[in-house]
Scaffold this motif. Structure first.
Motif, PDB file in Angstrom:
ATOM      1  N   LYS A 133       0.833  -1.211   0.000  1.00  0.00           N
ATOM      2  CA  LYS A 133       0.000   0.000   0.000  1.00  0.00           C
ATOM      3  C   LYS A 133       0.867   1.260   0.000  1.00  0.00           C
ATOM      4  O   LYS A 133       0.548   2.257  -0.659  1.00  0.00           O
ATOM      5  N   SER A 137       0.797   4.146  -2.700  1.00  0.00           N
ATOM      6  CA  SER A 137       0.523   5.539  -2.309  1.00  0.00           C
ATOM      7  C   SER A 137       1.648   6.469  -2.770  1.00  0.00           C
ATOM      8  O   SER A 137       1.392   7.615  -3.211  1.00  0.00           O
ATOM      9  N   SER A 140       1.197   7.185  -6.328  1.00  0.00           N
ATOM     10  CA  SER A 140       0.094   8.131  -6.523  1.00  0.00           C
ATOM     11  C   SER A 140       0.533   9.557  -6.187  1.00  0.00           C
ATOM     12  O   SER A 140       0.151  10.526  -6.871  1.00  0.00           O
ATOM     13  N   GLN A 167      -2.933  10.598   0.243  1.00  0.00           N
ATOM     14  CA  GLN A 167      -1.995   9.490   0.026  1.00  0.00           C
ATOM     15  C   GLN A 167      -0.846   9.527   1.030  1.00  0.00           C
ATOM     16  O   GLN A 167      -0.364   8.480   1.480  1.00  0.00           O
ATOM     17  N   GLU A 170      -2.154   8.054   4.087  1.00  0.00           N
ATOM     18  CA  GLU A 170      -2.228   6.593   3.926  1.00  0.00           C
ATOM     19  C   GLU A 170      -0.855   5.959   4.168  1.00  0.00           C
ATOM     20  O   GLU A 170      -0.745   4.900   4.786  1.00  0.00           O
ATOM     21  N   ILE A 171       0.183   6.643   3.683  1.00  0.00           N
ATOM     22  CA  ILE A 171       1.552   6.134   3.904  1.00  0.00           C
ATOM     23  C   ILE A 171       1.874   6.114   5.396  1.00  0.00           C
ATOM     24  O   ILE A 171       2.429   5.143   5.922  1.00  0.00           O
TER      25      ILE A 171
END
Length: 308
Positions: A133, A137, A140, A167, A170-171
């Motif tokens: 993931k 990310s 992105s 993003q 999210e990281i």
């Protein structure tokens, strides 16, 4: 006249011969009668012997209808033998339970180790998933940042900026999850190390307990077999109805005692006082008496050999 005298002489001779033959028959009968009488006396003596102490009659169930005193004595001797067997079982009774507990604990530790390994595998898979993931990310974020240079209005710029920010969050979240998973993996590995150490110790204890149990069984096997043969010899002398009652009482008794003697005017099993009249009945050995409180068969100490 001469013929008459000869006939009379012949008649007298025949009579004398018959008397002699009768006397001989009577003489022949007397030793036989004496032999039969001797045989009858021998049989009565053998019948009157103490069969309880005579082991040669142990396998003959139809030798004699025992007296109540003999039945009580045999029940007491049977109780003494089975009590010795109980002691042997008690001596090694705890070890089989300890061995079983150790085996169950070892099986539980192995199951726990397998569970830890499966949990670690799941955690490592989760770490891999979070890393993937993070990679997605980051790609992105690079893509959205490259698009920021080509925006034509503020609206597009705000949208792309929000995507980049999302993003990046999210990281950060994935990195946090990875740290948590790694901590959990470390804890699981420590648990595995501790469980393995415990497992090795339990295996050593199990080997030692098994060895002790084998030694005790080897030492007591011969003695137990002798006691069981002795108990069987007494059981063969006791009528089935009384023997079944003995086994039923023994099964229900906490200490395995079905036959007890009087101790200080009380039952040797439950220690409740026994009335004087009942004590007298017990001493007479005329009938089998059981305790009205615990149901055990009672005998007097003299028959049990406790006192002279």
């Amino acid at each position: 006249m001469a013929k008459k005298m000869e006939a009379k002489a012949d008649h007298e001779a025949v009579k004398v011969t018959a008397q002699k033959e009768g006397a001989e028959k009577e003489t022949a009968k007397k030793p036989v009668a004496k032999k039969a009488a001797d045989k009858k006396d021998t049989k009565e003596v053998e019948y009157a012997e103490d069969i309880v102490a005579d082991a040669s009659l142990s396998n003959n169930k139809e030798v004699k209808d025992y007296t109540v005193e003999e039945k009580l004595y045999m029940l007491y001797k049977l109780q003494s033998v089975v009590s010795e067997i109980d002691k042997i079982k008690t001596l090694r009774g705890e070890l089989p339970l300890e061995v079983q507990d150790l085996e169950d604990e070892i099986a539980g530790l192995k199951t726990r180790l397998d569970k830890y390994q499966a949990e670690i595998q799941d955690l490592e898979n989760n770490v891999t998933g979070q890393k993937n993931k993070i990679s997605e990310s980051k790609l992105s974020v690079e893509k959205y940042k490259s698009q920021l240079d080509q925006v034509r209005n503020n609206r597009e710029f705000d949208n792309l900026s929000k995507e980049v920010e999302f993003q990046e969050l999210e990281i950060e979240f994935s990195e946090k999850k990875i740290k948590e998973f790694n901590v959990a993996i470390k804890q699981k590995k420590e648990n595995i190390a501790g469980s393995k150490e415990t497992l090795e110790g339990r295996k050593m204890d199990l080997e030692q307990k098994k060895k002790e149990l084998q030694e005790i069984v080897a030492e007591t096997r011969q003695e137990e077999e002798k006691l069981r043969e002795k108990a069987k010899s007494f059981e063969e002398k006791i009528e089935s109805r009384l023997l079944n009652a003995f086994k039923r009482i023994r099964k229900g008794a906490r200490n395995g005692l079905a036959v007890v003697n009087i101790e200080r005017d009380a039952c040797g099993g439950c220690f409740n006082k026994i009335p004087p009249q009942k004590q007298l009945d017990i001493k007479l050995h005329k009938k089998i008496i059981v305790c009205e409180y615990c149901g055990r068969i009672m005998i007097d100490p003299e028959l049990a050999g406790v006192i002279e």
